[in-house]
Motif scaffolding. Structure first.
Motif, PDB file in Angstrom:
ATOM      1  N   ALA A 174      31.661  54.383 -13.969  1.00 58.58           N
ATOM      2  CA  ALA A 174      32.020  52.960 -13.987  1.00 58.58           C
ATOM      3  C   ALA A 174      30.888  52.171 -13.365  1.00 58.58           C
ATOM      4  N   MET A 175      30.854  50.884 -13.679  1.00 59.66           N
ATOM      5  CA  MET A 175      29.828  50.010 -13.100  1.00 59.66           C
ATOM      6  C   MET A 175      30.435  48.671 -12.736  1.00 59.66           C
ATOM      7  N   ALA A 176      29.702  47.921 -11.963  1.00 58.36           N
ATOM      8  CA  ALA A 176      30.137  46.569 -11.618  1.00 58.36           C
ATOM      9  C   ALA A 176      28.903  45.712 -11.464  1.00 58.36           C
ATOM     10  N   ILE A 177      29.067  44.429 -11.742  1.00 62.61           N
ATOM     11  CA  ILE A 177      27.940  43.502 -11.592  1.00 62.61           C
ATOM     12  C   ILE A 177      28.423  42.253 -10.874  1.00 62.61           C
ATOM     13  N   SER A 178      27.576  41.738 -10.032  1.00 61.59           N
ATOM     14  CA  SER A 178      27.901  40.498  -9.333  1.00 61.59           C
ATOM     15  C   SER A 178      26.618  39.707  -9.200  1.00 61.59           C
ATOM     16  N   SER A 179      26.671  38.486  -9.662  1.00 57.84           N
ATOM     17  CA  SER A 179      25.462  37.660  -9.613  1.00 57.84           C
ATOM     18  C   SER A 179      25.533  36.696  -8.448  1.00 57.84           C
ATOM     19  N   ARG A 182      22.778  47.392 -19.528  1.00 58.87           N
ATOM     20  CA  ARG A 182      21.648  46.656 -20.135  1.00 58.87           C
ATOM     21  C   ARG A 182      20.957  45.796 -19.079  1.00 58.87           C
ATOM     22  N   ALA A 183      21.792  45.112 -18.269  1.00 57.33           N
ATOM     23  CA  ALA A 183      21.216  44.263 -17.206  1.00 57.33           C
ATOM     24  C   ALA A 183      20.454  45.124 -16.200  1.00 57.33           C
ATOM     25  N   ALA A 184      21.020  46.282 -15.874  1.00 57.26           N
ATOM     26  CA  ALA A 184      20.366  47.171 -14.903  1.00 57.26           C
ATOM     27  C   ALA A 184      19.026  47.654 -15.449  1.00 57.26           C
ATOM     28  N   PHE A 207      15.439  33.389 -13.818  1.00 52.14           N
ATOM     29  CA  PHE A 207      15.846  34.687 -13.279  1.00 52.14           C
ATOM     30  C   PHE A 207      16.895  34.504 -12.189  1.00 52.14           C
ATOM     31  N   THR A 208      17.672  35.520 -12.014  1.00 54.22           N
ATOM     32  CA  THR A 208      18.633  35.508 -10.908  1.00 54.22           C
ATOM     33  C   THR A 208      18.702  36.911 -10.312  1.00 54.22           C
ATOM     34  N   ARG A 209      19.276  36.990  -9.125  1.00 53.73           N
ATOM     35  CA  ARG A 209      19.474  38.303  -8.513  1.00 53.73           C
ATOM     36  C   ARG A 209      20.881  38.786  -8.866  1.00 53.73           C
ATOM     37  N   ALA A 210      20.962  40.015  -9.293  1.00 62.65           N
ATOM     38  CA  ALA A 210      22.270  40.568  -9.655  1.00 62.65           C
ATOM     39  C   ALA A 210      22.472  41.886  -8.925  1.00 62.65           C
ATOM     40  N   GLU A 211      23.640  42.007  -8.299  1.00 61.68           N
ATOM     41  CA  GLU A 211      23.956  43.271  -7.631  1.00 61.68           C
ATOM     42  C   GLU A 211      24.725  44.149  -8.613  1.00 61.68           C
ATOM     43  N   ILE A 212      24.319  45.386  -8.662  1.00 59.18           N
ATOM     44  CA  ILE A 212      24.957  46.311  -9.604  1.00 59.18           C
ATOM     45  C   ILE A 212      25.424  47.553  -8.872  1.00 59.18           C
ATOM     46  N   LYS A 213      26.623  47.957  -9.209  1.00 56.49           N
ATOM     47  CA  LYS A 213      27.171  49.163  -8.587  1.00 56.49           C
ATOM     48  C   LYS A 213      27.335  50.238  -9.662  1.00 56.49           C
ATOM     49  N   TYR A 214      26.889  51.431  -9.303  1.00 53.27           N
ATOM     50  CA  TYR A 214      27.120  52.568 -10.186  1.00 53.27           C
ATOM     51  C   TYR A 214      28.125  53.478  -9.503  1.00 53.27           C
ATOM     52  N   ARG A 215      29.201  53.805 -10.184  1.00 55.37           N
ATOM     53  CA  ARG A 215      30.061  54.897  -9.706  1.00 55.37           C
ATOM     54  C   ARG A 215      29.822  56.082 -10.627  1.00 55.37           C
ATOM     55  N   LEU A 216      29.198  57.079 -10.064  1.00 49.83           N
ATOM     56  CA  LEU A 216      28.810  58.214 -10.886  1.00 49.83           C
ATOM     57  C   LEU A 216      29.979  59.177 -11.088  1.00 49.83           C
ATOM     58  N   LYS A 217      29.816  60.007 -12.076  1.00 53.41           N
ATOM     59  CA  LYS A 217      30.912  60.931 -12.377  1.00 53.41           C
ATOM     60  C   LYS A 217      31.101  61.970 -11.271  1.00 53.41           C
ATOM     61  N   LYS A 255      29.836  59.788  -6.489  1.00 53.12           N
ATOM     62  CA  LYS A 255      28.900  59.040  -5.648  1.00 53.12           C
ATOM     63  C   LYS A 255      28.859  57.574  -6.084  1.00 53.12           C
ATOM     64  N   GLU A 256      28.755  56.691  -5.092  1.00 50.14           N
ATOM     65  CA  GLU A 256      28.657  55.263  -5.398  1.00 50.14           C
ATOM     66  C   GLU A 256      27.284  54.776  -4.978  1.00 50.14           C
ATOM     67  N   VAL A 257      26.614  54.087  -5.868  1.00 51.24           N
ATOM     68  CA  VAL A 257      25.246  53.620  -5.592  1.00 51.24           C
ATOM     69  C   VAL A 257      25.183  52.125  -5.869  1.00 51.24           C
ATOM     70  N   TYR A 258      24.554  51.406  -4.952  1.00 50.97           N
ATOM     71  CA  TYR A 258      24.418  49.958  -5.118  1.00 50.97           C
ATOM     72  C   TYR A 258      22.939  49.605  -5.263  1.00 50.97           C
ATOM     73  N   ARG A 259      22.631  48.695  -6.132  1.00 48.85           N
ATOM     74  CA  ARG A 259      21.268  48.210  -6.288  1.00 48.85           C
ATOM     75  C   ARG A 259      21.309  46.693  -6.544  1.00 48.85           C
ATOM     76  N   GLU A 260      20.216  46.056  -6.243  1.00 46.99           N
ATOM     77  CA  GLU A 260      20.118  44.634  -6.573  1.00 46.99           C
ATOM     78  C   GLU A 260      18.836  44.419  -7.360  1.00 46.99           C
ATOM     79  N   TYR A 261      18.964  43.749  -8.487  1.00 50.88           N
ATOM     80  CA  TYR A 261      17.812  43.585  -9.369  1.00 50.88           C
ATOM     81  C   TYR A 261      17.537  42.113  -9.635  1.00 50.88           C
ATOM     82  N   THR A 262      16.295  41.856 -10.032  1.00 52.39           N
ATOM     83  CA  THR A 262      15.948  40.531 -10.544  1.00 52.39           C
ATOM     84  C   THR A 262      16.044  40.603 -12.065  1.00 52.39           C
TER      85      THR A 262
END
Lengths: 680, 300
Positions: free
Chosen positions: A392-397, A433-435, A459-469, A472-479
């Protein structure tokens, strides 16, 4: 024969030897506690006598404000007393002459340790407890003492003693590790600041070199500080104790039993370690900087690395990421740090270059850390899991604002630590795609921000969460290009379930809403003005539309003033209304905003807006607070934990939001009618 | 008895004690001599339980001394630099010692203070170095422990007080089970009081012997032997430790009983012959020269 030596007599004797410390603490805490309370009570008593006559209730308020928990200045002195007392009681460990005396005595070191500890602790406990009793006596004199307050004084006294012992035990650890008073003081500083120093260093490294780091690196400052040292732990515990006057009586937030237990455990652990070190340390190390010679190298390395790294980061900041300068600074300041350490160890300027291997090792580690972060050797910024690995994933701008997500939680739910945790979805394609775009941006493959921005791409900053199978949960923030984020979120919002989670106003209880501010655009102003005029004339909406605004000029000035007060609408004076009519500018009827705070009105507004939200596009909803065409909901914190805290979330609102506009028109009509009726 | 068995003590890269072994018999006065830095203080600190040896063991009446109150209560240590807690008076220190040494003889202590003309209520910080030394000796003696370890105790005492302290030790030995161990860098200071002496040098103990035994077995003879051939014969017959000839006057220190040495000399038909008293210094010179050391560089 040994059994004839009474431990209690020994402890009492140790206390007697530190009589001057007892006297000093007596003066300090006498001034801080009973004397201060007495001064305040005398002053307030005279004031109340002169203004209101005798007023016991108010006098008792002043009294209880002065005692018990929550006085940081007393806590600071208590903690300082703990450190001072430990230095006085165990200072003999730094003197070979004193050690010859004490260690030749026919008692075990642990007995001496305990006697010193107990005896010196009483230098604080005795005056502190007496001063607290005197504080209560001041209350008795002014007849403002009662059971709850007395209990608070007793509890805070006990807590103060725990704070003292925590500080004492922390300082004792520093004493045991060192062989000189100077290095003990330095060790206290190092023990107190080392964890925050590394935390700050790692935060700066992340901020500078890991743009994909999600969330502010400084956000957990308070938590880190609280657990960083015994002194901070003791001080921060007390800050958790609050008291407030509610309906004329004091309500106290007592320290939690777990917090007290933590303090006791910490004290026990520190004392146990100190005793162990005392039994292990060699008498002959008295007068040396460090009590355990094998620690010298470790401490030197442990201090040179962060010191030189800080210098390297400063160089990066000054010389715009120049790695050459960063390395020069690391070497220069690392060398300086190493020299200072050796000087402290040996107190001989000729030996400042001793143990070169340790210095070289520390400098090499510093350089490796800096290079690893600078060039992202671990691939942190460009890491992206394979699509097949993601559950699963999540995005927050960060674009737009729905306020502090933690307050937008229904009363029956716990808030998540991160807003993004509410937004998980298994529809990962749009987010992935955003990631990918974010990763490409960091890897510099095909995104050149300047060139793209020249073409009008934002451009904007977007926080993305990966919940791996694998869980594990991983958070990243991208431009990421704003358009891409908007597209991704819009695509996700097609799912009504996701939409309900995405907008905080959809999930909070409506009775949490404190008030709402609506910032009107021209279209809305026009429609609402018509509704207001219609209500004034008692016409239907259709009639009003046909007659436009003609009747408004006939209204007396007072009525408009009343309406303005009620609804925060800036109505023009009658003379201006004609001008408004002539100019056909309906906006002159209203100011920029409407404030609604009625409970039922807010509920209806929220319900209406939620219906509109289900249909609105993401672009229409994203608005900044105070911008024309926005709706700010002010929401109380969940569960009434801190009902004085409120936060807002800003949402877009246009004349196309039919349900909301319908409510607003009704509300305007009701308000106008109410004012007319009251005037009539 | 204090038994020091193969004790080694190292301070970083300095070897302070190098496999030292010795026994300090109950009822004797043991003198520990050596130059500054020889390891005397270190040895006393090991014996008193202040330092833990890296190798070897120290027992007091067969009890290990390290962290053992049962052994340590038999020992009182008077370090080179006496320490008294801030604002202490002789009486205040007495109270503290009474707490720590249950057999402390307060009455005797107060009497001794009077005898030594020390004001019991005056702050020790105002005392001279010698007066502080006297107080520490009195505290140590009155602690009533079996062993008293004195590190450079006579250093700083005037000759009268030195003698008074020696008398005090002697009277204690007469009256109770008392064994002082006196460390000093000067043989002359302790030669008239010690009956056992240990010589420390560079962390190692060169020897530890009974002084009387040494005196009985070594003798100094002054004589004039006119026949050089007989004089040469004498060299072969006696175990000569030291030999000095000025003109025709021959002075020699030889190992053997008084009768043995005298008889051998008389057999050589001397014009003049007499036994001279030996100083401790001369005994040590003789013994250590035999051991291959130049004693003059070690002590005095």
């Amino acid at each position: 024969m040994t059994s004839k030596i009474s431990f209690f007599k020994l402890a009492r004797d140790e206390w007697k030897k530190l009589t001057w410390v007892t006297a000093l603490f007596g003066i300090i805490f006498g001034l801080l506690l009973p004397f201060r309370v007495l001064i305040v009570m005398a002053g307030e008593s005279r004031y109340l006598d002169s203004i209101h006559g005798a007023n016991l209730a108010r006098l008792s308020t002043y009294y209880w404000e002065q005692l018990g928990f929550g006085h940081w200045e007393v806590s600071i002195f208590v903690i300082a007393a703990g450190a001072f007392c430990a230095l006085c009681a165990f200072g003999y460990l730094h003197s070979p002459v004193k050690l010859d005396f004490y260690h030749s005595l026919p008692i075990k070191r642990q007995t001496l340790f305990a006697a010193k500890l107990v005896g010196s602790a009483f230098t604080f406990i005795a005056p502190y407890v007496i001063c607290q009793v005197l504080v209560l006596l001041v209350g008795v004199v002014y007849k403002v003492t009662w059971a709850a307050g007395t209990a608070e004084v007793i509890a805070s006294t006990g807590f103060g003693i725990l704070q003292f012992l925590t500080s004492y035990a922390g300082t004792l650890l520093a004493v045991m590790l060192t062989g000189k008073m100077l290095t003990t003081v330095l060790a206290v500083g190092v023990l107190g600041c080392y964890i925050p120093m590394w935390w700050l260093l790692s935060a700066i490294l992340k901020e500078m070199f890991l743009p994909a780091w999600a969330g502010s690196a400084y956000s957990d400052w308070g938590a880190v500080l609280r657990f960083s040292s015994p002194w901070a732990f003791a001080l921060m515990r007390d800050l958790n104790c609050r008291k407030s006057l509610v309906n004329g009586s004091w309500q106290i937030t007592w320290p939690k039993a777990a917090a007290v237990l933590q303090l006791i455990l910490l004290i026990g652990a520190l004392l146990a370690v100190s005793l162990l070190l005392y039994q292990k340390r060699k008498t002959e190390r008295a007068g040396c900087a460090i009590a355990f010679s094998w620690m010298e190298g470790l401490i030197k390395i442990a201090l040179v690395i962060p010191t030189s790294l800080f210098a390297g980061l400063v160089a990066c900041e000054i010389f715009e990421d120049s790695m050459i300068w960063a390395v020069v600074f690391i070497l220069l300041f690392g060398l300086l740090g190493g020299m200072i350490m050796e000087f402290i160890y040996r107190w001989d300027i000729r030996q400042v270059f001793a143990n070169k291997a340790q210095l070289v090792f520390a400098l090499a580690v510093s350089c490796v850390i800096l290079v690893a972060f600078r060039y992202d050797i671990s691939g942190y910024n460009t890491w992206i899991p394979g699509k097949e690995e993601v559950a699963a994933m999540a995005i927050s701008s960060r674009y737009g604002s729905f306020g502090d997500y933690r307050v937008w939680v229904p009363k029956d739910q716990e808030s998540h630590e991160r807003e993004i945790d509410y937004l998980e979805t298994e529809n990962i394609d749009p987010i992935y795609r955003a990631a990918q775009a974010g990763v490409e941006y960091f890897s510099g493959k095909d995104l050149n921000r300047e060139q793209l921005e020249e073409k009008g791409i934002s451009f904007t900053r977007a926080e993305i969460k990966y919940r791996l199978k694998n869980g594990k949960e991983v958070y990243r923030e991208y431009t990421v290009p704003l358009e891409l984020v908007t597209e991704s979120i819009s695509e996700l919002l097609e799912d009504p379930g996701y939409r309900e989670r995405f907008y905080p106003i959809m999930r909070c209880d409506t009775d949490q809403i404190d008030y709402a501010n609506i910032y009107l655009d021209d279209e809305m102003k026009k429609e609402l003005a018509q509704a207001g005029l219609q209500a004034e004339n008692g016409e239907s909406e259709e009639e009003s539309r046909s007659e436009e605004n003609l009747e408004t000029s006939e209204k007396p000035e007072e009525e408009y003033s009343e309406a303005k007060y009620a609804a925060d609408i800036e109505l023009p004076p009658p003379s201006d209304v004609e001008t408004a009519e002539e100019d056909d500018t309906v906006s002159q009827w209203y100011g920029d905003s409407i404030m609604i705070d009625g409970k039922e009105d807010l509920r209806q507004l929220a319900e209406a807006y939620r219906k509109d939200l289900l249909l609105a596009s993401y672009k229409d909803v994203m608005r900044f607070s105070g911008q024309e065409g926005s709706l700010d909901f002010w929401v109380k914190d969940q569960k009434g934990k801190a009902n004085y805290i409120a936060d807002y979330g800003s949402y877009g609102l246009t004349a196309d939001f039919a349900e909301t506009m319908k409510f607003l028109k009704d509300w305007i009509a009701r308000e106008t009618a109410r004012i007319s009726n009251s005037d009539g | 008895m204090i038994r020091i068995d193969n004790v080694s003590m190292r301070f970083d890269d300095i070897l302070a004690l190098d496999h030292v072994s010795a026994q300090m018999q109950t009822g004797s006065i043991f003198g520990l001599v050596g130059t500054n830095g020889a390891g005397k203080s270190t040895l006393l600190r090991v014996v008193s339980g202040v330092l833990k040896p890296q190798e070897g063991s120290v027992t007091v009446d067969d009890k290990p001394v390290w962290e053992n109150p049962a052994a340590k209560e038999r020992v009182c240590f008077i370090p080179d630099t006496a320490w008294f807690y801030p604002n202490a008076t002789p009486l205040g220190m007495m109270e503290y010692y009474r707490l720590l040494y249950p057999r402390f003889d307060a009455k005797r202590y107060q009497e001794m203070l009077v005898k030594f003309d020390l004001d019991p209520k005056r702050k020790l910080s105002t005392f001279s170095k010698g007066m502080k030394k006297q107080v520490s000796v009195l505290l140590g003696v009155c602690a009533n422990t079996e062993y008293l370890l004195c590190d450079e105790t006579f250093d700083g005492l005037d000759p009268v007080m030195r003698q008074a302290v020696k008398s005090l030790f002697a009277s204690e030995i007469l009256n109770r089970d008392f064994t002082p161990v006196i460390a000093s860098h000067s043989l002359r200071e302790i030669e008239d009081i010690c009956d056992h002496v240990g010589l420390l040098h560079k962390g190692g103990i060169l020897f530890a012997k009974d002084l009387d035994e040494m005196k009985l077995r070594i003798h100094k003879v002054q004589c004039v032997i006119p026949d050089p051939a007989l004089e040469k014969e004498l060299h072969g017959e006696l175990e000569i430790l030291q030999y000095d000839k000025r003109g025709s006057l021959l002075t020699l220190i030889a190992r053997g009983t008084r009768d043995q040495v005298l008889r051998k000399v008389q057999e050589k038909q001397p014009l003049f012959c007499e036994i001279l008293p030996l100083t401790l210094e001369e005994i040590f010179i003789s013994e250590t020269e035999v051991a291959g050391y130049d004693i003059k560089n070690l002590v005095f």
